[in-house]
Design an enzyme around this catalytic site. Structure first.
Site, short mmCIF file in Angstrom:
data_model
loop_
_atom_site.label_atom_id
_atom_site.label_comp_id
_atom_site.label_asym_id
_atom_site.label_seq_id
_atom_site.Cartn_x
_atom_site.Cartn_y
_atom_site.Cartn_z
N HIS A 109 36.63 56.88 53.51
CA HIS A 109 37.86 56.75 54.31
C HIS A 109 38.99 56.03 53.58
O HIS A 109 40.16 56.32 53.82
CB HIS A 109 37.57 55.98 55.61
CG HIS A 109 36.69 56.73 56.56
ND1 HIS A 109 36.62 56.43 57.90
CD2 HIS A 109 35.82 57.77 56.36
CE1 HIS A 109 35.76 57.25 58.50
NE2 HIS A 109 35.25 58.06 57.58
N HIS A 125 42.33 61.07 55.91
CA HIS A 125 42.17 59.76 55.27
C HIS A 125 43.15 59.57 54.12
O HIS A 125 43.62 58.47 53.87
CB HIS A 125 40.73 59.57 54.78
CG HIS A 125 39.72 59.71 55.88
ND1 HIS A 125 39.69 58.87 56.97
CD2 HIS A 125 38.74 60.62 56.07
CE1 HIS A 125 38.72 59.25 57.79
NE2 HIS A 125 38.13 60.32 57.27
N GLY A 128 37.21 35.46 48.66
CA GLY A 128 38.25 35.07 47.71
C GLY A 128 38.54 36.18 46.71
O GLY A 128 39.70 36.50 46.42
N ASP A 180 32.59 34.59 39.98
CA ASP A 180 32.79 33.16 39.74
C ASP A 180 31.41 32.48 39.72
O ASP A 180 30.37 33.16 39.71
CB ASP A 180 33.77 32.55 40.76
CG ASP A 180 33.16 32.40 42.15
OD1 ASP A 180 32.00 32.84 42.38
OD2 ASP A 180 33.85 31.85 43.03
N HIS A 181 31.41 31.14 39.72
CA HIS A 181 30.14 30.41 39.65
C HIS A 181 29.26 30.67 40.87
O HIS A 181 28.05 30.49 40.81
CB HIS A 181 30.42 28.90 39.51
CG HIS A 181 31.26 28.37 40.63
ND1 HIS A 181 32.61 28.62 40.70
CD2 HIS A 181 30.94 27.63 41.72
CE1 HIS A 181 33.10 28.04 41.80
NE2 HIS A 181 32.11 27.43 42.43
N CYS A 233 31.70 36.70 44.42
CA CYS A 233 31.84 35.24 44.51
C CYS A 233 30.85 34.77 45.58
O CYS A 233 29.93 35.51 45.92
CB CYS A 233 33.28 34.81 44.77
SG CYS A 233 34.02 35.38 46.31
N GLY A 234 31.00 33.56 46.08
CA GLY A 234 30.04 33.06 47.07
C GLY A 234 30.02 33.93 48.31
O GLY A 234 28.97 34.33 48.81
N THR A 235 31.21 34.23 48.82
CA THR A 235 31.35 35.02 50.05
C THR A 235 31.88 36.43 49.80
O THR A 235 31.80 37.28 50.69
CB THR A 235 32.35 34.34 51.00
OG1 THR A 235 33.62 34.24 50.31
CG2 THR A 235 31.89 32.96 51.41
N GLY A 236 32.51 36.64 48.67
CA GLY A 236 33.24 37.89 48.41
C GLY A 236 34.67 37.87 48.93
O GLY A 236 35.48 38.70 48.56
C1 RB5 Z 1 33.18 28.75 45.49
O1 RB5 Z 1 32.59 27.59 45.99
C2 RB5 Z 1 33.53 29.68 46.64
O2 RB5 Z 1 34.61 29.19 47.34
C3 RB5 Z 1 33.85 31.07 46.10
O3 RB5 Z 1 32.76 31.56 45.39
C4 RB5 Z 1 34.17 32.12 47.13
O4 RB5 Z 1 33.20 32.15 48.15
C5 RB5 Z 1 35.53 32.11 47.65
O5 RB5 Z 1 35.93 32.93 48.47
#
Ligand code: RB5
Length: 151
Positions: free
Chosen positions: A98, A133, A70, A8-9, A65-68
């Protein structure tokens, strides 16, 4: 090995770095977007990658994504997908050995490109160990068969 890649962005910059690295290693890669900072919704990018890996069109998927978080939640809703959110080398190896994970999720806002590329390399190279496993992975897939889609 064929790899499907999307972001994503919040993850497109790291996704582009990974794409460049995969190409430099002569690993076949298809980029499912996105490619700029315009705000998009991560499930729209996780879904095609997860579906294509589940269908056997690609061997592995990588989602950023930002955190991975989502991306990993969304990918794991697709039957046949075992997506791991990974931000360290130890887990990159262990989740292949595993869990036989077929999709890797990472967060561009969490780790830098150096570590991310190490993780990708380890995750792509490491084989599933099978044995005990395999029994556990089968049990996970049984849960999916029985409960996915049940409200
Ligand atoms: C986008 O702002 C952010 O929410 C997305 O990239 C991600 O981190 C979601 O889990």
């Amino acid at each position: 090995m064929k790899v499907a890649l999307a972001a994503d962005h919040g993850g497109f910059r790291l996704k582009d770095e990974i794409k460049k690295w995969l190409e430099s290693q002569h690993i076949e890669v298809e980029d499912f977007g996105c490619s700029c900072a315009d705000s998009v919704d991560y499930p729209d990018y996780a879904l095609p990658v997860a579906q294509k890996v589940a269908a056997g069109e690609f061997d592995r998927g990588i989602l950023i994504c930002g955190t991975g978080v989502g991306m990993s939640i969304a990918a794991n809703k697709v039957a046949g997908i075992r997506c791991a959110l990974v931000h360290d080398s130890f887990t990159a190896k262990a989740t292949r050995e595993h869990n036989d994970t077929n999709v890797l999720a990472m967060g561009e806002r969490v780790i830098g490109p150096g570590l991310a590329l190490d993780i990708v390399k380890i995750w792509l190279e490491t084989e599933f160990q099978g044995g005990r496993h395999a029994r556990r992975v089968e049990k996970v897939m049984e849960i999916e068969a029985k409960h996915l889609g049940v409200k």
